[in-house]
Design an enzyme around this catalytic site. Structure first.
Site, PDB file in Angstrom:
ATOM      1  N   ARG A   1       1.255  -1.577  -0.101  1.00 36.14           N
ATOM      2  CA  ARG A   1      -0.059   0.373  -0.289  1.00 36.14           C
ATOM      3  C   ARG A   1       0.508   1.806  -0.074  1.00 36.14           C
ATOM      4  O   ARG A   1       0.288   2.653  -0.086  1.00 36.14           O
ATOM      5  CB  ARG A   1      -0.993   0.200   1.008  1.00 36.14           C
TER       6      ARG A   1
ATOM      7  N   GLU B   1       4.549 -11.230  14.325  1.00 32.72           N
ATOM      8  CA  GLU B   1       4.462 -12.532  15.539  1.00 32.72           C
ATOM      9  C   GLU B   1       5.366 -13.905  15.156  1.00 32.72           C
ATOM     10  O   GLU B   1       5.582 -14.957  16.574  1.00 32.72           O
ATOM     11  CB  GLU B   1       3.510 -12.764  15.579  1.00 32.72           C
TER      12      GLU B   1
HETATM   13  P1  5GP Z   1       3.538  -2.683  11.058  1.00 29.25           P
HETATM   14  O1  5GP Z   1       5.010  -3.637  10.555  1.00 29.25           O
HETATM   15  O2  5GP Z   1       4.369  -2.585  12.045  1.00 29.25           O
HETATM   16  O3  5GP Z   1       3.891  -4.131  12.830  1.00 29.25           O
HETATM   17  O4  5GP Z   1       3.494  -3.477  10.275  1.00 29.25           O
HETATM   18  C1  5GP Z   1       2.799  -2.320   9.190  1.00 29.25           C
HETATM   19  C2  5GP Z   1       2.644  -3.425   8.338  1.00 29.25           C
HETATM   20  O5  5GP Z   1       1.463  -4.258   8.157  1.00 29.25           O
HETATM   21  C3  5GP Z   1       2.037  -2.361   6.985  1.00 29.25           C
HETATM   22  O6  5GP Z   1       2.820  -1.945   5.679  1.00 29.25           O
HETATM   23  C4  5GP Z   1       0.150  -2.466   6.981  1.00 29.25           C
HETATM   24  O7  5GP Z   1       0.490  -2.055   5.405  1.00 29.25           O
HETATM   25  C5  5GP Z   1       0.510  -3.276   7.137  1.00 29.25           C
HETATM   26  N1  5GP Z   1      -0.150  -3.492   8.053  1.00 29.25           N
HETATM   27  C6  5GP Z   1      -1.006  -4.325   9.584  1.00 29.25           C
HETATM   28  N2  5GP Z   1      -1.757  -3.981  10.209  1.00 29.25           N
HETATM   29  C7  5GP Z   1      -2.679  -3.327   9.308  1.00 29.25           C
HETATM   30  C8  5GP Z   1      -4.387  -2.477   9.335  1.00 29.25           C
HETATM   31  O8  5GP Z   1      -4.939  -2.660   9.620  1.00 29.25           O
HETATM   32  N3  5GP Z   1      -4.542  -2.106   7.919  1.00 29.25           N
HETATM   33  C9  5GP Z   1      -3.427  -1.876   6.785  1.00 29.25           C
HETATM   34  N4  5GP Z   1      -4.109  -1.662   5.957  1.00 29.25           N
HETATM   35  N5  5GP Z   1      -2.705  -2.531   6.203  1.00 29.25           N
HETATM   36  C10 5GP Z   1      -2.238  -3.600   7.496  1.00 29.25           C
END
Ligand code: 5GP
Length: 175
Positions: free
Chosen positions: A62, A99
């Site tokens: 995204r 995780e």
């Molecule tokens: P992080 O590495 O910060 O735990 O997860 C962020 C990544 O996971 C981002 O690339 C994001 O696009 C995706 N992601 C995790 N949860 C969501 C969510 O609820 N909605 C969206 N659109 N992307 C998420």
């Protein structure tokens, strides 16, 4: 800024996706609202247009939606940071923990040069693991990461704390 509530209300929340207990923030509904999509891009462009940014680095998938229009508007190049084995040329990669297990992001060798100034763009920061890896990857090749920019932050997961002293700019906080 009165553009923020419209952006926020255009984002749909889908419970239990992709697994039970997750409240998934779905930005595809923001893309269906041209005014909200434009406001989103404009807010980032206003922030970065005078900051001498050379590189907008977008995170798959995204970050590939929001990054390119920002890059075009501020006159920066767009560099995709991809999931493993997608880029055809020589890559450098950086691992990060999930995780369960690990994942990786990759970037083409030669896409960026030492000393260039970059903003990293993604739709959402959760734990901050992905952005942390993207920062490490760019810094390994001498890039100056000016800031990370996301549409949405999930503050309860404290992803911001994993970015060290890097600043994070977000439009919407979601609980
Ligand atoms: P992080 O590495 O910060 O735990 O997860 C962020 C990544 O996971 C981002 O690339 C994001 O696009 C995706 N992601 C995790 N949860 C969501 C969510 O609820 N909605 C969206 N659109 N992307 C998420």
């Amino acid at each position: 800024d009165d553009r923020i509530p419209r952006i926020s209300s255009s984002i749909r929340v889908i419970p239990d996706f992709p697994k039970p207990g997750i409240m998934f923030q779905d930005i595809t509904t923001l893309l269906l609202d041209p005014a909200a999509f434009k406001d989103t891009i404009d807010l980032f462009v206003e922030r970065y247009k005078d900051k001498k940014i050379d590189v907008v680095a977008g995170i798959e998938a995204r970050g590939f939606i929001f990054g390119p229009p920002i890059a075009l508007a501020i006159g920066a190049k767009f560099v995709p940071m991809r999931k493993p084995k997608k880029l055809p040329g020589e890559v450098i990669s950086e691992e990060y923990s999930l995780e369960y297990g690990t994942d990786k992001i990759e970037m083409h060798v030669g896409a960026v040069q030492p000393g260039e100034r970059a903003v990293i763009v993604d739709d959402l920061i959760a734990t901050g693991g992905t952005l942390n890896a993207a920062i490490r990857l760019l810094e390994r090749v001498g890039v100056d990461v000016v800031e990370c920019a996301c549409v949405i932050e999930l503050p309860e997961l404290k992803g911001r704390d994993r970015l060290g002293d890097k600043s994070l700019f977000v439009l919407v906080s979601s609980t």
